[in-house]
Design a protein around this motif. Structure first.
Motif, short mmCIF file in Angstrom:
data_model
loop_
_atom_site.label_atom_id
_atom_site.label_comp_id
_atom_site.label_asym_id
_atom_site.label_seq_id
_atom_site.Cartn_x
_atom_site.Cartn_y
_atom_site.Cartn_z
N VAL A 94 0.86 -1.19 0.00
CA VAL A 94 0.00 0.00 0.00
C VAL A 94 0.89 1.23 0.00
N ALA A 95 0.79 2.03 -1.06
CA ALA A 95 1.62 3.23 -1.19
C ALA A 95 1.01 4.37 -0.39
N VAL A 96 1.89 5.17 0.24
CA VAL A 96 1.47 6.31 1.04
C VAL A 96 2.36 7.50 0.68
N ASP A 97 1.77 8.68 0.50
CA ASP A 97 2.54 9.90 0.30
C ASP A 97 2.97 10.43 1.66
N GLU A 98 4.28 10.53 1.86
CA GLU A 98 4.82 11.00 3.13
C GLU A 98 5.84 12.10 2.89
N PRO A 99 6.14 12.91 3.91
CA PRO A 99 7.23 13.88 3.77
C PRO A 99 8.53 13.16 3.43
N ILE A 100 9.39 13.82 2.66
CA ILE A 100 10.70 13.24 2.39
C ILE A 100 11.44 13.06 3.71
N ASP A 101 12.34 12.08 3.75
CA ASP A 101 13.10 11.83 4.96
C ASP A 101 13.89 13.07 5.38
N ARG A 102 13.84 13.35 6.67
CA ARG A 102 14.60 14.45 7.26
C ARG A 102 14.39 15.77 6.51
N LEU A 103 13.13 16.12 6.38
CA LEU A 103 12.77 17.37 5.72
C LEU A 103 13.30 18.54 6.53
N MET A 104 14.03 19.40 5.89
CA MET A 104 14.62 20.57 6.55
C MET A 104 13.53 21.49 7.05
N PRO A 105 13.54 21.86 8.34
CA PRO A 105 12.52 22.78 8.85
C PRO A 105 12.83 24.20 8.41
N PRO A 106 11.86 25.13 8.54
CA PRO A 106 12.16 26.53 8.28
C PRO A 106 13.34 26.99 9.13
N THR A 107 14.33 27.55 8.47
CA THR A 107 15.61 27.86 9.11
C THR A 107 16.08 29.22 8.63
N GLY A 108 16.80 29.96 9.49
CA GLY A 108 17.28 31.26 9.06
C GLY A 108 18.43 31.78 9.88
N ARG A 109 18.92 32.92 9.47
CA ARG A 109 20.07 33.56 10.11
C ARG A 109 19.91 35.06 9.95
N LEU A 110 20.25 35.84 11.00
CA LEU A 110 20.15 37.28 10.99
C LEU A 110 21.35 37.85 11.73
N GLY A 111 22.03 38.85 11.13
CA GLY A 111 23.22 39.36 11.79
C GLY A 111 23.60 40.75 11.36
N VAL A 112 24.56 41.31 12.09
CA VAL A 112 25.13 42.61 11.79
C VAL A 112 26.65 42.45 11.80
N ARG A 113 27.32 43.15 10.89
CA ARG A 113 28.77 43.01 10.74
C ARG A 113 29.42 44.39 10.69
#
Length: 682
Positions: free
Chosen positions: A570-589
């Motif tokens: 039985v085939a099931v549609d699932e998220p891809i393995d280890r789906l990257m979550p929303p991620t970000g970076r913010l900085g000042v230089r």
């Protein structure tokens, strides 16, 4: 089908400028300005490698949008690029493939055998590049460009570098020498040694025992200019990693948010890699090409695993892959534009062993694998600032394995198969403002032929899973649609792209319904995975004045694939393995005049990684119940030139001593961590 926006803006600098403004070779196998190429690109230069104090080459990709660097253990790193990892990304060293036919599915440790101290830069080409780089180039193609001798006109030069880290209990030392004779011959030799102790997590986890290891590497490059238009280059690299522990599967694992602790008393990995190549680059006058680049290489990669199970039984296994490789690339200017074309071929000789399997090791014993292809790509200069790049490749792959264990009869059998494919790519670039604004787009095919690991693996897969051979597999195919724009202004710059990758016939692991003697779930493989990956990536920098700048990035990915989570058909549609979550970076230089000093403050964040496949849910040693928790961590870094030849860099990472881990990793990231680097050149 929905197409999602991918935006990628400039690397952080006081005067913002696209990292894609550098000259690269990965996209076309010839030297090109990245800003003029219709691809999403990132370049990590030597200065950034030094300033950020990255521990490994995989770690150097962690600030690139669309990339999640999973670490099964402290000594292993496997970047997920646009949802793909392991053998669905290609890694090159000066054009020579690191990938071989024994690379296994999922996150692997092989990129960690490349010494970042020996590199001039790292180029990241995101998306399929099957036309130029052949099989495996689905998620990304990453190229490590090694250092060249640089003391021409001086005769001698060199560099000494030290990096120390408190939370890693680590020390890295690099010594390199550079000698030249006249303006025609140069030699560069370097040695790098690394020691890592117990990795300390955040305030609650604390010390993570059984995480340290030792490593040393050496590299030699000799170049000789036969004349002003011809360079002959010899390179040799050697890397040795000793007793790298797979901590999460042992009794030393530290539980995090409900993860289970392994039962192994010991599980250590040794890795050895030796690369030798001879390359010729020559400018030509007229004829079939304006320039050519020829290479012949020998790449030897070995790994051995020492495992002691909870009952005291000891298992030793491993393999050696020797790869003879060659490529010939050519470039020609025509009346219509620029033409690049070439051929490449790689032949693997594979031997494996196991103390518990007389027939084979983790992959087939006494096996060969061949991969060859021919490609052609032409950039057509069209009217009104338009250009069209069309490319095609023919690929052939063949596997011949003489010693394979039949899991049904427990007798020796053999597997022999071959595959061929034709892939294409069409890319468009519009120079709205030649120096400031470019738009690009395209359609590109990806392709991956089954390798020996797919066909013959007899070994542990994920936690609590055991994989058996799967003959009769077919190639995987992807199709990526992409649109975008690049902007490079005086105070800001950027790159925007839209991509959607359709997946067909992905080779996925399928439960058989059986368990082995240790109670692990038995799995095999089949071409059952159809699905997609799409995403949103943002990166940008803006100069407030000549000293201060702001920078930020963010990544969002989505993806599903058809799987068979149980032994039922039985085939099931699932998220891809280890789906990257929303991620970000913010900085000042901040940067001082003439770059004498710099400093930056960075916040890194990730959302909960709670979109899990069935296999993610079963991986209880690495992924907490319900998913990996999100985090916010703060870093402060800075550096200054303490003299004409000396540079000092320092960082305080994870200022609030948070306990966190990257999704799918087997250990937590360092807690409050002081990193110090000192570089002296002569």
């Amino acid at each position: 089908m929905l197409i999602f926006l991918v935006a990628q803006l400039v690397a952080p600098q006081a005067t913002p400028r696209l990292s894609t403004g550098e000259t690269i070779v990965t996209a076309t196998r010839s030297t090109e300005e990245a800003f003029d190429l219709p691809y999403a690109l990132d370049v990590i230069g030597r200065e950034q490698l030094r300033e950020r104090g990255y521990r490994t080459v995989p770690q150097a990709l962690r600030d690139t949008p669309g990339v999640m660097v999973q670490e099964t253990s402290f000594g292993q790193g496997s970047p997920y690029v646009r949802g793909f990892t392991g053998f669905r990304n290609v890694f090159l060293i000066d054009g020579v493939r690191l990938n071989n036919s024994a690379f296994r599915d999922g996150p692997t440790q092989y990129w960690n055998t490349v010494d970042g101290q020996s590199l001039q830069r790292i180029e990241v080409l995101k998306g399929p590049a099957a036309v130029i780089h052949g099989s495996d180039a689905i998620g990304a193609t990453v190229q490590a460009v090694t250092l060249d001798p640089s003391s021409y006109g001086r005769g001698f030069g060199g560099r000494a570098h030290w990096r120390g880290s408190s939370a890693e209990e680590s020390h890295t030392v690099r010594i390199e020498g550079d000698a030249t004779h006249g303006d025609r011959t140069g030699v560069l030799f370097g040695v790098t040694g690394r020691h890592f102790g117990e990795l300390r997590g955040g305030r609650d986890i604390g010390a993570q025992p059984n995480t340290g290891y030792d490593e040393w590497a050496a590299d030699l490059k000799v170049e000789h200019f036969l004349d002003a238009d011809t360079r002959l280059t010899f390179l040799h690299q050697r890397v040795r990693q000793n007793d790298v522990p797979r901590t999460h599967s042992t009794i030393f694992a530290q539980p995090f948010k409900g993860t289970s602790v392994g039962s192994d008393l010991r599980r250590d990995l040794d890795q050895e890699r030796d690369l030798t190549y001879l390359q010729l680059e020559r400018a030509l006058e007229g004829g079939f090409a304006d320039s050519m680049h020829l290479s012949v290489s020998w790449h030897d990669q070995e790994e051995s695993r020492d495992r002691i199970r909870s009952n005291g039984n000891r298992e030793l296994q491993g393999y050696e892959v020797g790869t003879l490789g060659a490529f010939a690339n050519f470039k020609k200017s025509t009346e219509l534009g620029e033409l690049v074309y070439g051929i490449d071929a790689y032949h693997d000789e594979v031997n494996s062993f196991s103390s518990t399997n007389a027939v084979q090791g983790p992959v087939a014993d006494d096996a060969t694998y061949d991969l060859a292809g021919a490609f052609l790509q032409h950039e057509f200069a069209l009217a009104d600032a338009w250009s069209l790049t069309l490319g095609g490749r023919a690929t052939y792959a063949a596997a011949d394995a003489d010693s394979v264990l039949d899991p049904v009869t427990s007798t020796q059998t053999s597997i022999e198969d071959d595959w061929s494919a034709v892939t294409g790519s069409a890319r468009v670039l519009y120079r709205a403002d030649p120096d400031r604004l470019h738009f690009f787009g395209g359609v590109s095919q990806g392709f991956r032929a089954p390798n020996l690991s797919d066909l013959t693996r007899f070994d542990t897969a994920r936690s609590n899973e055991f994989e058996i051979p799967a003959p009769g597999l077919e190639p995987e195919d992807t199709l990526t649609f992409e649109l975008g724009a690049k902007f490079d202004g005086e105070r800001a710059g950027g790159q925007v792209a839209v991509f959607y990758t359709a997946i067909q016939d992905l080779i996925v692991r399928v439960p058989t319904g059986n368990t082995n003697a240790e109670g692990d779930f038995e799995i095999t493989k089949d071409n059952l995975g159809d699905g997609y990956v799409a995403g949103l990536e943002l990166e940008g920098a803006f100069a407030l004045d000549e000293h201060w700048s702001l920078f930020a990035n963010a990544t969002w990915l989505d993806g599903e694939v058809e799987t068979y989570p149980t032994s039922d058909p039985v085939a099931v549609d699932e998220p891809i393995d280890r789906l990257m979550p929303p991620t970000g970076r913010l900085g000042v230089r901040w940067e001082a005049p003439e770059g004498r000093a710099w400093g930056e403050f960075v916040a890194v964040f990730a959302d909960d990684a709670d979109e899990l496949s069935t296999r993610d849910q079963r991986d209880t040693q690495r992924i907490p119940p319900g998913g990996t928790p999100g985090f916010v961590v703060l870093h402060a870094r800075g550096g200054w030139r303490t003299g004409e030849r000396s540079t000092f860099d320092a960082a305080l990472e994870n200022l609030t001593d948070e306990d966190y881990r990257i999704h799918g990793s087997g250990t937590n990231m360092p807690g409050l961590n002081l990193i110090v680097g000192w570089t002296y050149t002569w």
